[in-house]
Design a protein around this motif. Structure first.
Motif, PDB file in Angstrom:
ATOM      1  N   LEU A   1       0.797  -1.202  -0.045  1.00  0.00           N
ATOM      2  CA  LEU A   1      -0.009  -0.035  -0.172  1.00  0.00           C
ATOM      3  C   LEU A   1       0.853   1.250   0.002  1.00  0.00           C
ATOM      4  O   LEU A   1       0.468   2.301  -0.704  1.00  0.00           O
ATOM      5  CB  LEU A   1      -1.005   0.003   1.195  1.00  0.00           C
ATOM      6  CG  LEU A   1      -2.157  -1.255   1.251  1.00  0.00           C
ATOM      7  CD1 LEU A   1      -2.719  -1.059   2.279  1.00  0.00           C
ATOM      8  CD2 LEU A   1      -3.028  -0.827   0.110  1.00  0.00           C
ATOM      9  N   GLY A   2       1.937   0.991   0.804  1.00  0.00           N
ATOM     10  CA  GLY A   2       2.910   2.543   0.762  1.00  0.00           C
ATOM     11  C   GLY A   2       3.494   2.758  -0.368  1.00  0.00           C
ATOM     12  O   GLY A   2       3.582   3.911  -0.862  1.00  0.00           O
ATOM     13  N   ASN A   3       3.841   1.645  -1.307  1.00  0.00           N
ATOM     14  CA  ASN A   3       4.386   1.915  -2.320  1.00  0.00           C
ATOM     15  C   ASN A   3       3.426   2.437  -3.711  1.00  0.00           C
ATOM     16  O   ASN A   3       3.746   2.901  -4.420  1.00  0.00           O
ATOM     17  CB  ASN A   3       5.089   0.485  -3.152  1.00  0.00           C
ATOM     18  CG  ASN A   3       6.209   0.824  -3.923  1.00  0.00           C
ATOM     19  OD1 ASN A   3       6.956   1.751  -3.901  1.00  0.00           O
ATOM     20  ND2 ASN A   3       6.315   0.158  -5.197  1.00  0.00           N
ATOM     21  N   VAL A   4       2.119   1.892  -3.445  1.00  0.00           N
ATOM     22  CA  VAL A   4       1.042   2.276  -4.479  1.00  0.00           C
ATOM     23  C   VAL A   4       0.875   3.532  -4.403  1.00  0.00           C
ATOM     24  O   VAL A   4       0.905   4.567  -5.251  1.00  0.00           O
ATOM     25  CB  VAL A   4      -0.266   1.530  -4.229  1.00  0.00           C
ATOM     26  CG1 VAL A   4      -1.290   1.956  -5.007  1.00  0.00           C
ATOM     27  CG2 VAL A   4      -0.294   0.282  -4.447  1.00  0.00           C
ATOM     28  N   ALA A   5       0.762   4.122  -2.981  1.00  0.00           N
ATOM     29  CA  ALA A   5       0.680   5.676  -2.972  1.00  0.00           C
ATOM     30  C   ALA A   5       1.734   6.374  -3.277  1.00  0.00           C
ATOM     31  O   ALA A   5       1.504   7.586  -4.007  1.00  0.00           O
ATOM     32  CB  ALA A   5       0.338   5.714  -1.528  1.00  0.00           C
ATOM     33  N   ALA A   6       2.890   5.916  -2.988  1.00  0.00           N
ATOM     34  CA  ALA A   6       4.505   6.672  -3.193  1.00  0.00           C
ATOM     35  C   ALA A   6       4.374   6.660  -4.797  1.00  0.00           C
ATOM     36  O   ALA A   6       4.909   7.592  -5.571  1.00  0.00           O
ATOM     37  CB  ALA A   6       5.463   5.893  -2.698  1.00  0.00           C
ATOM     38  N   THR A   7       3.998   5.631  -5.622  1.00  0.00           N
ATOM     39  CA  THR A   7       3.851   5.519  -7.356  1.00  0.00           C
ATOM     40  C   THR A   7       3.056   6.618  -7.862  1.00  0.00           C
ATOM     41  O   THR A   7       3.363   7.208  -8.767  1.00  0.00           O
ATOM     42  CB  THR A   7       3.460   3.960  -7.740  1.00  0.00           C
ATOM     43  OG1 THR A   7       4.473   3.285  -7.006  1.00  0.00           O
ATOM     44  CG2 THR A   7       3.641   4.123  -9.340  1.00  0.00           C
ATOM     45  N   LEU A   8       1.921   6.802  -7.210  1.00  0.00           N
ATOM     46  CA  LEU A   8       1.062   7.651  -7.834  1.00  0.00           C
ATOM     47  C   LEU A   8       1.508   9.115  -7.547  1.00  0.00           C
ATOM     48  O   LEU A   8       1.548   9.872  -8.544  1.00  0.00           O
ATOM     49  CB  LEU A   8      -0.230   7.358  -7.086  1.00  0.00           C
ATOM     50  CG  LEU A   8      -1.161   6.403  -7.166  1.00  0.00           C
ATOM     51  CD1 LEU A   8      -2.316   6.305  -6.300  1.00  0.00           C
ATOM     52  CD2 LEU A   8      -1.258   6.022  -8.509  1.00  0.00           C
TER      53      LEU A   8
ATOM     54  N   GLY B   1       1.045   1.636 -11.420  1.00  0.00           N
ATOM     55  CA  GLY B   1       1.204   1.803 -12.778  1.00  0.00           C
ATOM     56  C   GLY B   1      -0.359   1.621 -13.245  1.00  0.00           C
ATOM     57  O   GLY B   1      -0.769   2.281 -14.529  1.00  0.00           O
ATOM     58  N   ALA B   2      -0.938   0.533 -13.049  1.00  0.00           N
ATOM     59  CA  ALA B   2      -2.143   0.216 -13.610  1.00  0.00           C
ATOM     60  C   ALA B   2      -3.431   1.121 -13.313  1.00  0.00           C
ATOM     61  O   ALA B   2      -3.925   1.855 -14.159  1.00  0.00           O
ATOM     62  CB  ALA B   2      -2.784  -1.316 -13.127  1.00  0.00           C
ATOM     63  N   LEU B   3      -3.394   1.727 -12.163  1.00  0.00           N
ATOM     64  CA  LEU B   3      -4.309   2.766 -11.876  1.00  0.00           C
ATOM     65  C   LEU B   3      -3.982   3.907 -12.637  1.00  0.00           C
ATOM     66  O   LEU B   3      -4.654   4.780 -13.027  1.00  0.00           O
ATOM     67  CB  LEU B   3      -3.907   3.187 -10.347  1.00  0.00           C
ATOM     68  CG  LEU B   3      -4.637   2.214  -9.338  1.00  0.00           C
ATOM     69  CD1 LEU B   3      -4.313   2.376  -7.878  1.00  0.00           C
ATOM     70  CD2 LEU B   3      -6.099   1.878  -9.553  1.00  0.00           C
ATOM     71  N   ILE B   4      -2.847   4.387 -12.964  1.00  0.00           N
ATOM     72  CA  ILE B   4      -2.398   5.531 -13.691  1.00  0.00           C
ATOM     73  C   ILE B   4      -2.641   5.628 -14.892  1.00  0.00           C
ATOM     74  O   ILE B   4      -3.287   6.418 -15.738  1.00  0.00           O
ATOM     75  CB  ILE B   4      -0.876   5.925 -13.397  1.00  0.00           C
ATOM     76  CG1 ILE B   4      -0.148   6.123 -12.139  1.00  0.00           C
ATOM     77  CG2 ILE B   4      -0.305   6.855 -14.452  1.00  0.00           C
ATOM     78  CD1 ILE B   4       1.101   6.168 -11.846  1.00  0.00           C
ATOM     79  N   ARG B   5      -2.556   4.143 -15.617  1.00  0.00           N
ATOM     80  CA  ARG B   5      -2.904   4.238 -16.999  1.00  0.00           C
ATOM     81  C   ARG B   5      -4.567   4.184 -17.268  1.00  0.00           C
ATOM     82  O   ARG B   5      -4.928   4.772 -18.109  1.00  0.00           O
ATOM     83  CB  ARG B   5      -2.552   2.514 -17.556  1.00  0.00           C
ATOM     84  CG  ARG B   5      -1.042   2.476 -17.584  1.00  0.00           C
ATOM     85  CD  ARG B   5      -0.473   3.417 -18.644  1.00  0.00           C
ATOM     86  NE  ARG B   5      -1.054   3.332 -20.115  1.00  0.00           N
ATOM     87  CZ  ARG B   5      -0.698   3.746 -21.054  1.00  0.00           C
ATOM     88  NH1 ARG B   5      -0.003   4.864 -20.964  1.00  0.00           N
ATOM     89  NH2 ARG B   5      -1.361   3.468 -22.241  1.00  0.00           N
ATOM     90  N   LEU B   6      -5.117   3.865 -16.177  1.00  0.00           N
ATOM     91  CA  LEU B   6      -6.744   4.073 -16.243  1.00  0.00           C
ATOM     92  C   LEU B   6      -7.052   5.410 -15.922  1.00  0.00           C
ATOM     93  O   LEU B   6      -7.955   5.875 -16.708  1.00  0.00           O
ATOM     94  CB  LEU B   6      -7.203   3.019 -15.165  1.00  0.00           C
ATOM     95  CG  LEU B   6      -7.330   1.405 -15.493  1.00  0.00           C
ATOM     96  CD1 LEU B   6      -7.785   0.908 -14.022  1.00  0.00           C
ATOM     97  CD2 LEU B   6      -8.160   1.142 -16.579  1.00  0.00           C
ATOM     98  N   VAL B   7      -6.380   6.166 -14.943  1.00  0.00           N
ATOM     99  CA  VAL B   7      -6.871   7.260 -14.590  1.00  0.00           C
ATOM    100  C   VAL B   7      -6.554   8.499 -15.543  1.00  0.00           C
ATOM    101  O   VAL B   7      -7.384   9.511 -15.987  1.00  0.00           O
ATOM    102  CB  VAL B   7      -6.314   7.800 -13.325  1.00  0.00           C
ATOM    103  CG1 VAL B   7      -6.726   9.198 -12.977  1.00  0.00           C
ATOM    104  CG2 VAL B   7      -6.967   6.796 -12.117  1.00  0.00           C
TER     105      VAL B   7
END
Length: 395
Positions: free
Chosen positions: A191-198, A327-333
């Motif tokens: 979870l920490g890395n998902v938030a940091a990636t965004l 990365g998947a969330l970014i591609r969608l958003v």
């Protein structure tokens, strides 16, 4: 500088898949032979590969940039995790509190030194000369780590016939499924890395829009990470030890998602380069100082067999899975209108950080139970009589 910023999530996902594949390929060897025998040769191989990539990038900068990114992001995360596995095996929970903070501080000094090199080498020679420098540092790391003696494993000294199960016989994924404490550690990393990636994507997108040339981007990021390293060093030396003592390990870990969540809310109205840069810097400082020190301490009481089986999976697998999800969330958003996409990504980072904060606060109970199991395991390895276990726990 060779590709549009929209390509970053794709190559991020590719490098994450490469890291996860590398973890799966080396997991058995790490569990059986130990990280001190597996990781140093990989550092040396990494250095040799970087020399070859330097020649490739000179002939084909676009292809070279992809290969270098996949190498550093993919294999680099495994090497960092392996280094910390070696360190973690050389300390018991008590001495780890005294030593790991200093090692994290030294890593921060290395980040400062690397930032200075990244700024000065291209300015005096060529950007490609950064790669041989990194190659030399990789080889040096491998040589120095090979000089470390293998850690003494108390579990291997357990008397035969005591009915204990050898931890390495159980797969890492089964351990993560069965042991809630290890599962929570994996979740907090993911979870920490998902938030940091965004947040990192939003920051880099703003930087790419502000600085058009590759040289300008290199100088900007070199200065940025040098400043981050200086601040990290100050926090590491002046605050980490005191916070670990006063707040406890779990609460110190929880600072990262708490600050990212609150910082994201503050940054939402100010989505410019300065606001995102400050948030990214704060997240990076906390991750490299408070979070890293606390995280390594949370792993110290895990019995050696279980630690070897799961630590790299959690360090790299969960961390890089965060890259995949991010990365998947970014591609969608980014398919949404530009005026909306940035705010949606930041809102997701805030929500994910809030969930991470809740999980981090629950780590304290798991740490105490794991420490108790570790002490009993060490007692069994030393053949301490059962009636002495209670006095050992009181100590």
């Amino acid at each position: 500088s060779n590709f549009d910023i929209a390509s970053l999530p794709l190559v991020l996902i590719a490098s994450a898949c490469l890291s996860i594949g590398a973890v799966l390929a080396t997991a058995r060897s790490l569990a059986v032979r130990g990280p001190v025998r597996v990781i140093p040769p990989l550092f040396i191989v990494s250095g040799i590969l970087l020399i070859g990539e330097c020649f490739l990038a000179a002939r084909n900068p676009r292809l070279g940039s992809i290969v270098v990114y996949l190498h550093i992001s993919g294999l680099g995360s495994l090497l960092i995790s392996g280094f910390w596995s070696i360190i973690n095996e050389h300390f018991d929970p008590r001495t780890a509190r005294l030593s790991i903070g200093r090692i994290v501080g030294s890593a921060t000094v290395g980040g400062l030194f690397g930032g200075i090199l990244a700024a000065r080498v291209p300015a005096t020679t060529s950007l490609l000369w950064v790669l041989p420098v990194i190659a030399a540092l990789n080889v040096l790391c491998g040589v120095l780590l090979r000089r470390l003696p293998p850690a003494t494993e108390t579990s291997s000294k357990r008397p035969a016939g005591n009915g204990a199960v050898d931890p390495p016989a159980e797969s890492a994924f089964r351990l993560l499924t069965r042991v809630g404490y290890l599962r929570n550690l994996a979740l907090i990393v993911l979870l920490g890395n998902v938030a940091a990636t965004l947040i990192d994507y939003l920051f880099k997108a703003q930087a790419a829009a502000s600085f058009t040339s590759g040289a300008e981007l290199v100088r900007f990021f070199a200065v940025f990470y040098t400043v981050v390293s200086v601040i990290t060093l100050v926090v590491q030396t002046g605050m980490t030890g005191r916070l670990l003592r006063e707040l406890g390990i779990a609460n110190t870990i929880a600072i990262r998602p708490a600050v990212v969540g609150l910082g994201g809310l503050v940054t939402l109205p100010l989505m410019g380069l300065i606001g995102l840069g400050v948030l990214r810097a704060v997240e990076s400082v906390i991750q490299s100082s408070l979070f890293r020190s606390g995280y390594e301490l949370l792993f110290t009481p895990v019995v050696p067999g279980a630690k070897r089986s799961t630590k790299t999976i959690v360090d790299v697998g969960a961390d890089r899975m965060g890259d995949v999800v991010g990365g998947a969330l970014i591609r969608l958003v980014i398919l949404l209108p530009l005026a909306v996409a940035d705010y949606v990504l930041m809102s997701l980072a805030v929500l994910i950080s809030a969930l991470g904060f809740i999980i981090a606060r629950a780590l304290r109970t798991g740490y105490i139970r794991t420490l108790e199991a570790s002490l009993l395991d060490r007692a069994g390895a030393l053949d301490i009589e059962p009636d002495m276990h209670s006095s050992l726990m009181e100590s």
